[in-house]
Scaffold this motif. Structure first.
Motif, short mmCIF file in Angstrom:
data_model
loop_
_atom_site.label_atom_id
_atom_site.label_comp_id
_atom_site.label_asym_id
_atom_site.label_seq_id
_atom_site.Cartn_x
_atom_site.Cartn_y
_atom_site.Cartn_z
N GLY A 1 0.79 -1.23 0.00
CA GLY A 1 0.00 0.00 0.00
C GLY A 1 0.82 1.27 0.00
O GLY A 1 0.30 2.34 0.34
N GLY A 2 2.10 1.18 -0.37
CA GLY A 2 2.97 2.35 -0.36
C GLY A 2 3.53 2.67 -1.72
O GLY A 2 3.03 2.22 -2.75
N ASP A 3 4.60 3.45 -1.72
CA ASP A 3 5.23 3.87 -2.98
C ASP A 3 6.67 4.27 -2.69
O ASP A 3 7.09 4.38 -1.54
CB ASP A 3 4.46 5.04 -3.59
N ILE A 4 7.43 4.48 -3.77
CA ILE A 4 8.81 4.94 -3.65
C ILE A 4 8.94 6.26 -4.40
O ILE A 4 8.54 6.35 -5.57
CB ILE A 4 9.81 3.91 -4.22
N VAL A 5 9.47 7.26 -3.72
CA VAL A 5 9.70 8.57 -4.33
C VAL A 5 11.21 8.74 -4.50
O VAL A 5 11.98 8.50 -3.57
CB VAL A 5 9.14 9.70 -3.44
N VAL A 6 11.62 9.16 -5.69
CA VAL A 6 13.05 9.35 -5.96
C VAL A 6 13.28 10.78 -6.42
O VAL A 6 12.47 11.35 -7.16
CB VAL A 6 13.56 8.34 -7.02
N ARG A 7 14.36 11.38 -5.97
CA ARG A 7 14.69 12.75 -6.38
C ARG A 7 16.20 12.93 -6.36
O ARG A 7 16.91 12.34 -5.53
CB ARG A 7 14.02 13.77 -5.47
N ASN A 8 16.67 13.77 -7.26
CA ASN A 8 18.09 14.13 -7.30
C ASN A 8 18.37 15.21 -6.26
O ASN A 8 17.55 16.11 -6.04
CB ASN A 8 18.47 14.64 -8.69
N LEU A 9 19.54 15.13 -5.64
CA LEU A 9 19.99 16.14 -4.69
C LEU A 9 21.13 16.94 -5.32
O LEU A 9 21.53 16.68 -6.46
CB LEU A 9 20.46 15.46 -3.40
N ASP A 10 21.63 17.91 -4.59
CA ASP A 10 22.78 18.66 -5.11
C ASP A 10 23.94 17.71 -5.38
O ASP A 10 24.67 17.86 -6.38
CB ASP A 10 23.21 19.73 -4.10
N VAL A 11 24.11 16.74 -4.49
CA VAL A 11 25.11 15.68 -4.69
C VAL A 11 24.41 14.35 -4.45
O VAL A 11 23.92 14.09 -3.35
CB VAL A 11 26.30 15.83 -3.72
N GLY A 12 24.34 13.52 -5.46
CA GLY A 12 23.70 12.22 -5.31
C GLY A 12 22.20 12.28 -5.48
O GLY A 12 21.63 13.24 -6.03
N CYS A 13 21.54 11.25 -4.99
CA CYS A 13 20.08 11.19 -5.08
C CYS A 13 19.53 10.50 -3.84
O CYS A 13 20.27 9.94 -3.03
CB CYS A 13 19.63 10.45 -6.35
N GLU A 14 18.20 10.53 -3.71
CA GLU A 14 17.55 9.99 -2.52
C GLU A 14 16.33 9.18 -2.93
O GLU A 14 15.50 9.63 -3.73
CB GLU A 14 17.13 11.14 -1.60
N PHE A 15 16.23 7.97 -2.39
CA PHE A 15 15.05 7.12 -2.56
C PHE A 15 14.31 7.10 -1.22
O PHE A 15 14.91 6.81 -0.18
CB PHE A 15 15.45 5.69 -2.94
N GLU A 16 13.02 7.39 -1.27
CA GLU A 16 12.23 7.45 -0.04
C GLU A 16 11.04 6.51 -0.18
O GLU A 16 10.18 6.69 -1.03
CB GLU A 16 11.75 8.88 0.19
N VAL A 17 11.01 5.49 0.69
CA VAL A 17 9.89 4.54 0.72
C VAL A 17 8.85 5.07 1.70
O VAL A 17 9.16 5.36 2.86
CB VAL A 17 10.37 3.14 1.17
#
Length: 370
Positions: free
Chosen positions: A346-362
């Motif tokens: 019942g969830g999702d994964i949000v991904v975004r680029n950062l100034d350095v690297g990226c972030e995956f948020e469950v």
């Protein structure tokens, strides 16, 4: 006068009251007769009964005529209504028959063949448009299946080709013990990768079939993060990456309802993916938190980030960044498996680029009860 009629009236005079009394009498000689009787008091005080009668043959004939006409019209009407209903039903079901015929003759090589439905009504046009959209979805799924099969064939063929090539080279000369050891090591690595790929295929199939909800329990996401941290430490050391952990600092302990093994696989896939893209001596952060009624598990790396062209298809099977942006080889299924597990819970994964690297948020729904 008709004596039978007179006798009948005379025998019923006592029942006549001051009001008018209407009755119908049928005799052999007079036939149907309509009779009206009413009491009168004469000038000398004598009680009398006034009787007026009239033949009722016209009414009887009219009723008989109507009955005859109805008897003749009723079967004709039933037949006419049945024929009309059959014609209307045929017109109404004609599009359904056309859809059935189209489905029976559907060819995967000609999925976008236009559907010719008879009629110009709003309902027919709506059905026509919906069928076109359905065919587009089927075509997209068919193309995706063909692409996945092609990628699977390529990925399976690669380790087999590596082992076969090295074996042929060894057969062409007398190999040294070091060459034997190198061949055995290479073969073992390729077979491990092939085995990992097969396991990924099986897990992906299981997730897509929603076959993992049978064993669910309330799980602490802090425990999940700790377990993933311990399981990925070996890979982090191998790639010379520092793996950091940050647990939820709020008053509420984040918990989710789900399958512990699958959720651990989800976090591990994200962490291992981050390690592959993080340069040596850099760090990967693994953390947990709470946002209202949503539990958050995040993975943040310090790699090159994700190219804009890759973002829309990041969770498609066998989607991988170019080799110069990553270390090591994966199966190309890890992110799709992770997203499938998140959606299964019942969830999702949000991904975004950062100034350095990226972030995956469950983001998963918080369990309401223990």
């Amino acid at each position: 006068p008709d004596q039978e009629l007179v006798d009948h009236i005379s025998g019923n005079l006592e029942s006549v009251d001051a009001e008018m009394d209407f009755t119908s009498i049928t005799t052999a000689s007079s036939g149907p007769t309509r009779v009206v009787c009413t009491k009168l008091v004469l000038a000398n005080g004598q009680n009398s009964v006034l009787v007026i009668g009239s033949s009722d043959r016209y009414s009887a004939n009219a009723i008989q005529t109507v009955a005859t006409v109805l008897l003749l019209i009723f079967p004709i009407g039933c037949v006419s209504i049945s024929v009309a209903a059959w014609l209307v039903a045929g017109l109404a079901t004609r599009p359904i028959e056309q859809v059935q015929h189209f489905a029976e003759n559907l060819d995967p090589r000609k999925l976008m063949t236009d559907i010719d439905l008879e009629g110009d009504g709003a309902e027919i046009e709506s059905l026509r448009q919906e069928l076109r959209r359905a065919m587009q979805r089927i075509e997209k799924a068919y193309e995706e299946q063909a692409r996945v099969l092609a990628n699977i064939s390529h990925e399976v063929k690669t380790p087999i080709s590596v082992v076969q090539t090295e074996a042929q080279v060894l057969m062409m000369k007398k190999p040294s013990p070091d060459e034997y050891r190198s061949f055995v090591k290479s073969t073992s690595e390729e077979m491990q990768r092939l085995g990992s790929m097969v396991e990924s295929f099986l897990l992906l199939t299981r997730v897509q079939k929603n076959d993992a909800k049978v064993r669910q329990k309330v799980i602490s996401t802090d425990d999940l993060v700790l377990e993933s941290y311990e399981q990925c430490q070996s890979m982090a050391r191998q790639y010379h990456v520092v793996l950091n952990i940050s647990l939820n600092a709020g008053e509420r302990e984040p918990k989710v309802l789900g399958n512990a093994d699958l959720l651990c696989t989800l976090v591990n896939n994200l962490v291992r993916n981050a390690i592959r893209f993080t340069p040596e001596q850099e760090s990967v952060e693994l953390y947990s938190g709470v946002d209202d009624k949503t539990v958050i598990i995040g993975v943040r790396d310090h790699g090159p980030g994700i190219t804009e062209s890759l973002l829309p298809r990041l969770f498609e099977p066998f989607t991988q960044a170019s080799s110069e942006r990553r270390k090591g080889r994966g199966t190309g299924l890890g992110l799709q498996i992770a997203k499938g597990i998140a959606e299964l819970h019942g969830g999702d994964i949000v991904v975004r680029n950062l100034d350095v690297g990226c972030e995956f948020e469950v983001r998963l729904p918080m369990a309401e009860h223990d």
